[in-house]
Scaffold this motif. Structure first.
Motif, PDB file in Angstrom:
ATOM      1  N   ASP A 110     -15.504  -6.867  12.061  1.00 24.41           N
ATOM      2  CA  ASP A 110     -14.228  -7.475  11.694  1.00 24.41           C
ATOM      3  C   ASP A 110     -13.302  -7.361  12.909  1.00 24.41           C
ATOM      4  O   ASP A 110     -12.789  -6.294  13.212  1.00 24.41           O
ATOM      5  N   ILE A 111     -13.095  -8.471  13.600  1.00 23.30           N
ATOM      6  CA  ILE A 111     -12.299  -8.489  14.826  1.00 23.30           C
ATOM      7  C   ILE A 111     -10.886  -8.978  14.494  1.00 23.30           C
ATOM      8  O   ILE A 111     -10.709  -9.998  13.851  1.00 23.30           O
ATOM      9  N   GLY A 112      -9.893  -8.229  14.963  1.00 22.30           N
ATOM     10  CA  GLY A 112      -8.511  -8.568  14.655  1.00 22.30           C
ATOM     11  C   GLY A 112      -8.171  -8.164  13.237  1.00 22.30           C
ATOM     12  O   GLY A 112      -7.595  -8.907  12.457  1.00 22.30           O
ATOM     13  N   THR A 113      -8.514  -6.951  12.916  1.00 23.89           N
ATOM     14  CA  THR A 113      -8.457  -6.422  11.562  1.00 23.89           C
ATOM     15  C   THR A 113      -7.106  -6.558  10.892  1.00 23.89           C
ATOM     16  O   THR A 113      -7.023  -6.936   9.731  1.00 23.89           O
ATOM     17  N   GLY A 114      -6.057  -6.220  11.569  1.00 23.94           N
ATOM     18  CA  GLY A 114      -4.747  -6.183  10.930  1.00 23.94           C
ATOM     19  C   GLY A 114      -4.634  -4.956  10.034  1.00 23.94           C
ATOM     20  O   GLY A 114      -5.549  -4.138   9.950  1.00 23.94           O
ATOM     21  N   LEU A 115      -3.509  -4.826   9.370  1.00 25.26           N
ATOM     22  CA  LEU A 115      -3.306  -3.674   8.478  1.00 25.26           C
ATOM     23  C   LEU A 115      -4.110  -3.842   7.204  1.00 25.26           C
ATOM     24  O   LEU A 115      -4.194  -4.940   6.650  1.00 25.26           O
ATOM     25  N   PRO A 116      -4.678  -2.772   6.694  1.00 26.68           N
ATOM     26  CA  PRO A 116      -5.420  -2.859   5.439  1.00 26.68           C
ATOM     27  C   PRO A 116      -4.492  -3.263   4.287  1.00 26.68           C
ATOM     28  O   PRO A 116      -3.364  -2.795   4.207  1.00 26.68           O
ATOM     29  N   THR A 117      -4.960  -4.158   3.444  1.00 27.50           N
ATOM     30  CA  THR A 117      -4.207  -4.511   2.241  1.00 27.50           C
ATOM     31  C   THR A 117      -5.140  -4.391   1.047  1.00 27.50           C
ATOM     32  O   THR A 117      -5.393  -3.308   0.570  1.00 27.50           O
ATOM     33  N   TYR A 118      -5.690  -5.484   0.596  1.00 22.95           N
ATOM     34  CA  TYR A 118      -6.608  -5.478  -0.529  1.00 22.95           C
ATOM     35  C   TYR A 118      -7.860  -6.248  -0.133  1.00 22.95           C
ATOM     36  O   TYR A 118      -7.823  -7.115   0.725  1.00 22.95           O
ATOM     37  N   ASP A 119      -8.954  -5.923  -0.776  1.00 22.84           N
ATOM     38  CA  ASP A 119     -10.233  -6.570  -0.490  1.00 22.84           C
ATOM     39  C   ASP A 119     -10.491  -6.686   1.011  1.00 22.84           C
ATOM     40  O   ASP A 119     -10.738  -7.758   1.540  1.00 22.84           O
ATOM     41  N   ASN A 120     -10.446  -5.542   1.676  1.00 25.18           N
ATOM     42  CA  ASN A 120     -10.810  -5.488   3.086  1.00 25.18           C
ATOM     43  C   ASN A 120     -12.314  -5.732   3.203  1.00 25.18           C
ATOM     44  O   ASN A 120     -13.048  -5.631   2.223  1.00 25.18           O
ATOM     45  N   THR A 121     -12.778  -6.036   4.392  1.00 22.00           N
ATOM     46  CA  THR A 121     -14.177  -6.416   4.602  1.00 22.00           C
ATOM     47  C   THR A 121     -15.142  -5.402   4.004  1.00 22.00           C
ATOM     48  O   THR A 121     -16.098  -5.775   3.317  1.00 22.00           O
ATOM     49  N   HIS A 122     -14.923  -4.112   4.239  1.00 18.60           N
ATOM     50  CA  HIS A 122     -15.861  -3.117   3.723  1.00 18.60           C
ATOM     51  C   HIS A 122     -15.848  -3.064   2.197  1.00 18.60           C
ATOM     52  O   HIS A 122     -16.886  -2.858   1.571  1.00 18.60           O
ATOM     53  N   GLN A 123     -14.708  -3.278   1.586  1.00 22.49           N
ATOM     54  CA  GLN A 123     -14.639  -3.241   0.123  1.00 22.49           C
ATOM     55  C   GLN A 123     -15.421  -4.394  -0.485  1.00 22.49           C
ATOM     56  O   GLN A 123     -16.144  -4.214  -1.463  1.00 22.49           O
ATOM     57  N   VAL A 124     -15.277  -5.564   0.108  1.00 22.40           N
ATOM     58  CA  VAL A 124     -15.993  -6.743  -0.397  1.00 22.40           C
ATOM     59  C   VAL A 124     -17.489  -6.576  -0.171  1.00 22.40           C
ATOM     60  O   VAL A 124     -18.294  -6.742  -1.097  1.00 22.40           O
ATOM     61  N   ALA A 125     -17.879  -6.234   1.046  1.00 27.83           N
ATOM     62  CA  ALA A 125     -19.308  -6.097   1.365  1.00 27.83           C
ATOM     63  C   ALA A 125     -19.961  -5.004   0.540  1.00 27.83           C
ATOM     64  O   ALA A 125     -21.077  -5.177   0.022  1.00 27.83           O
ATOM     65  N   GLN A 126     -19.279  -3.880   0.376  1.00 23.13           N
ATOM     66  CA  GLN A 126     -19.892  -2.751  -0.318  1.00 23.13           C
ATOM     67  C   GLN A 126     -19.883  -2.905  -1.840  1.00 23.13           C
ATOM     68  O   GLN A 126     -20.596  -2.185  -2.517  1.00 23.13           O
ATOM     69  N   ARG A 127     -19.136  -3.855  -2.364  1.00 25.19           N
ATOM     70  CA  ARG A 127     -19.280  -4.183  -3.789  1.00 25.19           C
ATOM     71  C   ARG A 127     -20.636  -4.830  -4.029  1.00 25.19           C
ATOM     72  O   ARG A 127     -21.267  -4.631  -5.064  1.00 25.19           O
ATOM     73  N   VAL A 128     -21.077  -5.618  -3.039  1.00 26.56           N
ATOM     74  CA  VAL A 128     -22.363  -6.301  -3.137  1.00 26.56           C
ATOM     75  C   VAL A 128     -23.493  -5.385  -2.687  1.00 26.56           C
ATOM     76  O   VAL A 128     -24.542  -5.319  -3.314  1.00 26.56           O
ATOM     77  N   ALA A 129     -23.263  -4.684  -1.588  1.00 27.14           N
ATOM     78  CA  ALA A 129     -24.292  -3.834  -0.979  1.00 27.14           C
ATOM     79  C   ALA A 129     -23.632  -2.537  -0.511  1.00 27.14           C
ATOM     80  O   ALA A 129     -23.072  -2.486   0.584  1.00 27.14           O
ATOM     81  N   PRO A 130     -23.669  -1.495  -1.335  1.00 27.91           N
ATOM     82  CA  PRO A 130     -22.988  -0.241  -0.988  1.00 27.91           C
ATOM     83  C   PRO A 130     -23.401   0.338   0.367  1.00 27.91           C
ATOM     84  O   PRO A 130     -22.626   1.064   0.980  1.00 27.91           O
ATOM     85  N   GLU A 131     -24.579   0.007   0.852  1.00 17.24           N
ATOM     86  CA  GLU A 131     -25.052   0.536   2.131  1.00 17.24           C
ATOM     87  C   GLU A 131     -24.552  -0.271   3.331  1.00 17.24           C
ATOM     88  O   GLU A 131     -24.826   0.097   4.487  1.00 17.24           O
ATOM     89  N   ALA A 132     -23.815  -1.347   3.107  1.00 17.38           N
ATOM     90  CA  ALA A 132     -23.308  -2.173   4.207  1.00 17.38           C
ATOM     91  C   ALA A 132     -22.404  -1.347   5.118  1.00 17.38           C
ATOM     92  O   ALA A 132     -21.684  -0.454   4.671  1.00 17.38           O
ATOM     93  N   ARG A 133     -22.485  -1.656   6.399  1.00 19.18           N
ATOM     94  CA  ARG A 133     -21.667  -0.956   7.400  1.00 19.18           C
ATOM     95  C   ARG A 133     -20.756  -1.971   8.080  1.00 19.18           C
ATOM     96  O   ARG A 133     -21.170  -3.076   8.387  1.00 19.18           O
ATOM     97  N   ILE A 134     -19.527  -1.528   8.319  1.00 13.45           N
ATOM     98  CA  ILE A 134     -18.520  -2.414   8.876  1.00 13.45           C
ATOM     99  C   ILE A 134     -17.846  -1.722  10.053  1.00 13.45           C
ATOM    100  O   ILE A 134     -17.503  -0.547   9.974  1.00 13.45           O
ATOM    101  N   VAL A 135     -17.659  -2.455  11.147  1.00 13.77           N
ATOM    102  CA  VAL A 135     -16.893  -1.969  12.289  1.00 13.77           C
ATOM    103  C   VAL A 135     -15.630  -2.826  12.360  1.00 13.77           C
ATOM    104  O   VAL A 135     -15.709  -4.057  12.376  1.00 13.77           O
ATOM    105  N   TYR A 136     -14.499  -2.161  12.358  1.00  8.66           N
ATOM    106  CA  TYR A 136     -13.213  -2.838  12.487  1.00  8.66           C
ATOM    107  C   TYR A 136     -12.742  -2.730  13.931  1.00  8.66           C
ATOM    108  O   TYR A 136     -12.814  -1.655  14.526  1.00  8.66           O
ATOM    109  N   VAL A 137     -12.244  -3.846  14.485  1.00  3.46           N
ATOM    110  CA  VAL A 137     -11.776  -3.876  15.872  1.00  3.46           C
ATOM    111  C   VAL A 137     -10.394  -4.512  15.905  1.00  3.46           C
ATOM    112  O   VAL A 137     -10.180  -5.584  15.333  1.00  3.46           O
ATOM    113  N   ASP A 138      -9.476  -3.840  16.564  1.00  5.63           N
ATOM    114  CA  ASP A 138      -8.154  -4.398  16.802  1.00  5.63           C
ATOM    115  C   ASP A 138      -7.592  -3.694  18.034  1.00  5.63           C
ATOM    116  O   ASP A 138      -7.893  -2.532  18.263  1.00  5.63           O
TER     117      ASP A 138
END
Length: 111
Positions: free
Chosen positions: A64-92
């Protein structure tokens, strides 16, 4: 001083913004009346896309490039609802965003 990440957070309905950000966000909205709709549509697109690629395509690593401030349904929350083992790197490149992310972004044990 207003900060672009906090203004975006305000438009997204987040709580990590100040009065100065809300004033600037409202002033900007006068020039670009659809900006808040665009911000929320952008998040809706992220939700649909991450749900699809995690669920239908089996993707388990996200950048996730250009993450911004966390609000709701951040990338890891969405991905891990589908696949709890998903890994996310945030870059800003914004130190303010980094501090908020370190404090607010938590993951599943599997991810």
């Amino acid at each position: 001083m207003p900060h672009s990440a906090r203004i975006w957070n305000y438009w997204m309905g987040g709580k990590d913004n100040y009065e100065v950000d809300r004033i600037a966000g409202d002033e900007y909205r006068e020039v670009a009346p659809n900006i808040e709709t665009m911000a929320r549509a952008s998040r809706a697109y992220l939700i649909r896309t991450v749900t699809h690629v995690a669920g239908e395509c089996g993707i388990r690593q996200f950048l996730d490039i250009g993450t911004g401030l966390p609000t709701y349904d951040n990338t890891h929350q969405v991905a891990q609802r589908v696949a709890p083992e998903a890994r996310i790197v945030y870059v800003d490149n914004d130190p303010l965003v980094l501090r908020h992310a370190q404090a607010l972004l938590t993951s599943t044990r599997e991810g």
